[in-house]
Motif scaffolding. Structure first.
Motif, PDB file in Angstrom:
ATOM      1  N   LEU A 191      -7.640   4.382  -1.272  1.00 53.08           N
ATOM      2  CA  LEU A 191      -6.930   3.187  -1.724  1.00 53.08           C
ATOM      3  C   LEU A 191      -7.450   1.990  -0.940  1.00 53.08           C
ATOM      4  N   ARG A 249       1.127   4.229  -2.896  1.00 50.91           N
ATOM      5  CA  ARG A 249       1.043   5.665  -2.575  1.00 50.91           C
ATOM      6  C   ARG A 249       2.263   6.418  -3.100  1.00 50.91           C
ATOM      7  N   VAL A 301      -8.590   2.087  -6.584  1.00 47.46           N
ATOM      8  CA  VAL A 301      -8.023   3.400  -6.312  1.00 47.46           C
ATOM      9  C   VAL A 301      -8.927   4.498  -6.870  1.00 47.46           C
ATOM     10  N   THR A 329       0.824  -1.215   0.000  1.00 47.23           N
ATOM     11  CA  THR A 329       0.000   0.000   0.000  1.00 47.23           C
ATOM     12  C   THR A 329       0.858   1.266   0.000  1.00 47.23           C
TER      13      THR A 329
END
Length: 325
Positions: free
Chosen positions: A245, A230, A259, A226
């Motif tokens: 997300l 980002r 997303v 994750t």
């Protein structure tokens, strides 16, 4: 990872089949409660390995109309069933046999059979445990053992590892119980050893059930994945903000990514589509376990309004340009 999982399961299946047969033979000749509990334990483990192989087979099925995301999560279901069987059959029968022999103790006949079988069993279990641990160690890197268990998305390997660990602990308990029962001439200790084996199996079953539950109800990708996504977003100048997300494991090596992105207003629709394609390719190139990416182009303010309206139960007007690839 699937080939590694099968290697671990086949090793455990071969070992437990041989061990179960030898334990039951020893239990018949000696009348040991602890040995009978160990035989049941190995028999349950053998059945569990068959279920795990069935789970791997089901999980590999291709997506269809009823299951458009595939059958990967079936592996989590069968791993949960294994935890239930360890608790209900393995632990339950061990408790029953132990309590029965404590209430109605019988001297152990010819303990040599027990010691011989325990030695052979320990050798086979040690081999199966080594195979499982080596495969597990390949995926944990420098992370600690318990942290890796918590982060692991492949229940086949850590289930077999826990089963084999419980089996080795059970063998040690059975040996001590049988030895002390004969040395001190207290046959109740054989039954007590069976009860302790039941406690070990129940504890392992609870840990496995907790781990499998998280995967079964939908567990997100690791923080590493994750945060990496980002970071990819932050490097793209055409993306103003990451609105939301969401990730979920559909299988050990199958991650779904959703997303919501706010693109620069100056971009044309063609440029937005190109940016989305580039974004998706970068994610999949960096994380091979990400198999599906769904991207929604939406302003941050519209996204916040959508959340508020969704929670309030009102209808939401369509905004943005959803894209799935």
């Amino acid at each position: 990872m699937a080939s590694g999982s099968k290697k671990v399961i086949y090793a455990a299946l071969i070992g437990n089949t041989v061990i179960a047969i030898s334990k039951f033979i020893a239990a018949v000749f000696t009348g040991s409660s602890a040995m009978l509990s160990e035989g049941v334990h190995s028999l349950v483990d053998t059945g569990n390995q068959v279920l795990m192989l069935h789970g791997l087979s089901r999980a590999s099925k291709s997506p269809d109309k009823k299951h458009p995301f595939g059958y990967g999560m079936e592996l989590y279901f069968w791993a949960f069933v294994v935890a239930i069987l360890i608790f209900s059959l393995g632990s339950g029968i061990s408790f029953y046999e132990g309590i029965k022999h404590i209430q109605h103790p019988e001297p152990i006949k010819d303990p040599f059979w027990n010691y011989a079988v325990l030695a052979v069993s320990l050798a086979f279990e040690g081999w199966a445990w080594t195979v499982a641990f080596r495969e597990f160690k390949r995926g944990i890197g420098k992370a600690g053992f318990w942290r890796s268990i918590r982060r692991s998305k492949d229940p086949t390997i850590f289930t077999v590892l826990f089963e084999d660990t419980a089996a080795m602990m059970g063998l040690i308990v059975a040996f001590v119980g049988i030895f002390l029962a004969g040395l001190l001439e207290i046959p109740e200790l054989d039954g007590a050893a069976s009860v302790v084996i039941g406690v070990i199996l129940a504890s392992v079953a609870v840990i496995l059930a907790i781990e499998c539950k998280g995967l079964l109800i939908g567990e997100g990708a690791s923080a590493e994945v994750t945060e990496g996504i980002r970071e990819i977003v932050s490097e793209n100048k055409n993306i103003i903000s990451l609105n939301e997300l969401l990730t979920m494991h559909l299988g050990p090596n199958d991650i779904l990514v959703n997303v919501s992105l706010d693109f620069a207003d100056s971009l044309t629709s063609v440029e937005v589509e190109a940016a989305i394609s580039t974004f998706e390719k970068r994610i999949k190139a960096k994380y091979s376990d990400v198999t599906r990416v769904f991207i929604e182009a939406q302003s941050l303010s519209a996204h916040k309004r959508a959340i508020v309206q969704t929670h309030s139960g009102t209808d939401l007007p369509e905004t943005g340009t959803p894209s799935d690839n």
